[in-house]
Design a protein around this motif. Structure first.
Motif, PDB file in Angstrom:
ATOM      1  N   TYR A  48      -4.230  -2.302  -6.232  1.00 21.55           N
ATOM      2  CA  TYR A  48      -4.262  -1.578  -4.666  1.00 21.55           C
ATOM      3  C   TYR A  48      -6.086  -2.009  -4.391  1.00 21.55           C
ATOM      4  O   TYR A  48      -6.325  -2.587  -3.398  1.00 21.55           O
ATOM      5  CB  TYR A  48      -5.045  -0.350  -5.474  1.00 21.55           C
ATOM      6  N   GLU A  57       0.623   4.486  -2.630  1.00 18.70           N
ATOM      7  CA  GLU A  57      -0.229   5.816  -2.461  1.00 18.70           C
ATOM      8  C   GLU A  57       0.807   6.464  -2.530  1.00 18.70           C
ATOM      9  O   GLU A  57       0.439   7.689  -2.628  1.00 18.70           O
ATOM     10  CB  GLU A  57      -1.196   4.797  -1.021  1.00 18.70           C
ATOM     11  N   ARG A  77      -7.183  -3.372  -0.593  1.00 20.01           N
ATOM     12  CA  ARG A  77      -7.594  -3.074   0.063  1.00 20.01           C
ATOM     13  C   ARG A  77      -8.742  -4.103   0.219  1.00 20.01           C
ATOM     14  O   ARG A  77      -9.387  -3.794   1.743  1.00 20.01           O
ATOM     15  CB  ARG A  77      -8.653  -1.495  -0.516  1.00 20.01           C
ATOM     16  N   ARG A 101       0.940  -1.364  -0.326  1.00 15.93           N
ATOM     17  CA  ARG A 101       0.076   0.369   0.307  1.00 15.93           C
ATOM     18  C   ARG A 101       0.766   1.346  -0.077  1.00 15.93           C
ATOM     19  O   ARG A 101       0.692   2.666  -1.005  1.00 15.93           O
ATOM     20  CB  ARG A 101      -1.164  -0.040   1.198  1.00 15.93           C
TER      21      ARG A 101
END
Length: 218
Positions: free
Chosen positions: A151, A92, A155, A88
């Motif tokens: 992604y 991100e 999640r 992540r």
């Protein structure tokens, strides 16, 4: 969960939410078997919506349905948490930097998402679902559909971790809101380095809430 609680929505959706939140409270270090009858009794519903909810959760990677045994909820190892958070962080960081310079319409959208999340602060599952929307919005803003799809898989796996974080710390939800606001403020500065630092600080704070603070995960 009583039948009166189920009346607030479809039995399947309500059972799904109840079961998803229940899974988040299970001990992370041990695998757990769930049965349709056991969940139906605990949730106060029939087995049909339980079966449908289990199938949804299996598709999302929360559990594995094993014929004649039930649904197996696998343990979450510290190594898995770190691996997901490291992935992540890479995605991100790149995406939030690509979002700079951020248009006011975009930061205003993020402000609204933070407000929506604050409105759900007493609902752990709703809070984490809105958390997911906040981060997804930034990732999609970067304009790379391959990264956005990757992604999403992270999640899904992290919903249980996020629920664990807000469930084990009384003030974690409030800190998440503050950290999200800091990310939006950093985007408004127009400085990609500042935006990257705000995201890194938020993800490290999440690791700390999970009692997994580790400098390698920044």
């Amino acid at each position: 969960m009583s039948s009166s609680q189920l009346s607030g929505g479809s039995a399947q959706d309500t059972t799904y939410r109840w079961l998803k939140q229940h899974i988040a409270t299970l001990p992370p270090d041990d695998g757990t078997f769930l049965t349709e009858s056991g969940v139906a009794q605990a949730a106060g519903t029939s087995r049909t919506p339980v079966r449908e909810a289990l199938l949804r959760l299996e598709a999302e990677g929360f559990l594995r349905i094993m014929p004649k045994k039930g649904a197996f909820v696998p343990p979450i190892s510290d190594a898995e948490v770190r691996a997901v958070m490291e992935a992540r962080a890479l995605v991100e960081d790149w995406c939030v930097r690509r979002a700079v310079p951020a248009e006011e319409s975009f930061t205003a959208e993020l402000d609204q998402l933070v407000a929506d999340q604050e409105a759900a602060i007493t609902d752990p599952l709703g809070f984490i679902e809105r958390d997911r929307v906040f981060h997804r919005t930034i990732v999609r803003r970067a304009g790379n559909p391959v990264l956005a799809d990757f992604y999403e898989t992270l999640r899904e796996r992290q919903v249980r971790m996020g629920l664990r974080a807000v469930s084990t710390s009384a003030d974690r939800s409030r800190r998440v809101l503050d950290e999200h606001a800091a990310i939006v403020a950093a985007l408004r500065t127009g400085d990609p380095e500042e935006a990257g630092r705000a995201v890194a600080a938020h993800l490290m704070s999440t690791l700390t809430a999970l009692h997994l603070s580790d400098a390698r995960s920044t």
